[in-house]
Design an enzyme around this catalytic site. Structure first.
Site, PDB file in Angstrom:
ATOM      1  N   CYS A  23      14.265  -5.593  -0.499  1.00  0.00           N
ATOM      2  CA  CYS A  23      13.604  -4.712  -1.474  1.00  0.00           C
ATOM      3  C   CYS A  23      13.344  -5.437  -2.793  1.00  0.00           C
ATOM      4  O   CYS A  23      12.307  -5.238  -3.434  1.00  0.00           O
ATOM      5  CB  CYS A  23      14.465  -3.488  -1.750  1.00  0.00           C
ATOM      6  SG  CYS A  23      14.754  -2.455  -0.314  1.00  0.00           S
ATOM      7  N   ASP A  31      -9.202  11.510  -5.050  1.00  0.00           N
ATOM      8  CA  ASP A  31      -9.297  12.916  -4.640  1.00  0.00           C
ATOM      9  C   ASP A  31      -7.950  13.464  -4.182  1.00  0.00           C
ATOM     10  O   ASP A  31      -7.872  14.594  -3.693  1.00  0.00           O
ATOM     11  CB  ASP A  31     -10.342  13.084  -3.537  1.00  0.00           C
ATOM     12  CG  ASP A  31     -10.055  12.220  -2.308  1.00  0.00           C
ATOM     13  OD1 ASP A  31      -9.011  11.498  -2.293  1.00  0.00           O
ATOM     14  OD2 ASP A  31     -10.862  12.244  -1.360  1.00  0.00           O
TER      15      ASP A  31
END
Length: 228
Positions: free
Chosen positions: A46, A139
Site C-alpha cells: 500500500c 456525471d
C-alpha cells in the site's frame, strides 16, 4: 452497494478523511474521480502504491481527475502513515500528502462498495480491503472498475492510461485498441457506416484486410478532443 454496474450512479457517501469530512459528489464537483482502496495503513504494498499515486497526482490533475484513497484505519493513522509515504518518495519532511485518505475503520464503506477480500484476513480474522479502483465521471456515474486481490499491487501508469481512453471515447466516437497510448491510432467502431466514417474522420480511415473479408478493423488518427 455490491454488484455496482458500469453506468450506475456512484453512492454519494459522507466520510471522515485526512482532508476533513467529505461528501463524495460535493468533493468531486465537475471533476472526474478515482476512488481506490487499500487493505491497511503501514503495510508495504500500500505504501508503494500511494507513493506512486502521489507522484502522478499532477498528471491526474491535468486531466481534471481528483484522487481519493480509502483504508480501514483511522484518520490519525492516515496522517502518520502519509509521512512514511512521502518519505518513501524521498520528499522533504513536512511535504503535504496531495489527496485525501478516507477512514473506514468500521469497514462500512468497504462492505457497502464490495471492497473486501475474503481470502486475506488481518490478525483478528477480519477480511482486509481488496485493491479496488473505481473511476467516476463528472456525471457521478461509474465508468470503470478494476479489482485486485490484497496481495497484488496496482499499476498507476495503467490507471492514467485508461483515464485517457475514457476521456477520449466519452467525447469522440472512437475506441482504443490493445496497449493504446495517448496519441496513438484509434479504432472506428463497426456501428459507424463507411460513408459517415469518412466525414467524421477527415484524417482518413485505414482498413486492415482480413481473411474473413469483413472490414471491421478500421483505424484513424486520434482526433483532438477540442475539435467540434
Amino acid at each position: 452497494m455490491p454488484g455496482m454496474m458500469l453506468g450506475d450512479t456512484f453512492p454519494n457517501f459522507e466520510a471522515d478523511s485526512t482532508f476533513g469530512k467529505i461528501k463524495l459528489h460535493d468533493f468531486l464537483g465537475d471533476s472526474w474521480g478515482i476512488l481506490f482502496s487499500h487493505p491497511r495503513d503501514y503495510t508495504p504494498v500500500c505504501t508503494t502504491e500511494l507513493g506512486r499515486a502521489a507522484q502522478l497526482n499532477s498528471e491526474f490533475c491535468k486531466r481534471n481527475v481528483k484522487l481519493i484513497a480509502l483504508s480501514i484505519d483511522s484518520v490519525e493513522d492516515h496522517h502518520g502513515w502519509s509521512k512514511d509515504i512521502m518519505a518513501y518518495n524521498n520528499e522533504e519532511s513536512g511535504s503535504e500528502f496531495p489527496f485525501p485518505i478516507i477512514a473506514d475503520d468500521k469497514r462500512e464503506l468497504a462492505m457497502a462498495l464490495g471492497m473486501l477480500d475474503p481470502e486475506e484476513k488481518d490478525q483478528t480474522g477480519m477480511p482486509l480491503t481488496a485493491r479496488c479502483v473505481f473511476v467516476i465521471g463528472p456525471d457521478k456515474k461509474l465508468k470503470l472498475s478494476i479489482l485486485y486481490p490484497a496481495t497484488t499491487g496496482r499499476n498507476f501508469d495503467e490507471i492514467l492510461r485508461v483515464v485517457d481512453s475514457l476521456q477520449l471515447t466519452t467525447k469522440k466516437r472512437v475506441a482504443t485498441p490493445v496497449d493504446w497510448q495517448a496519441g496513438g491510432s484509434v479504432m472506428v467502431p463497426p456501428s459507424i457506416p463507411e460513408e459517415e466514417a469518412i466525414m467524421l474522420f477527415p484524417a482518413g480511415v485505414y482498413t486492415k484486410h482480413l481473411p474473413s473479408g469483413k472490414n471491421y478493423l478500421r483505424y484513424t488518427q486520434q482526433p483532438s478532443t477540442t475539435d467540434h
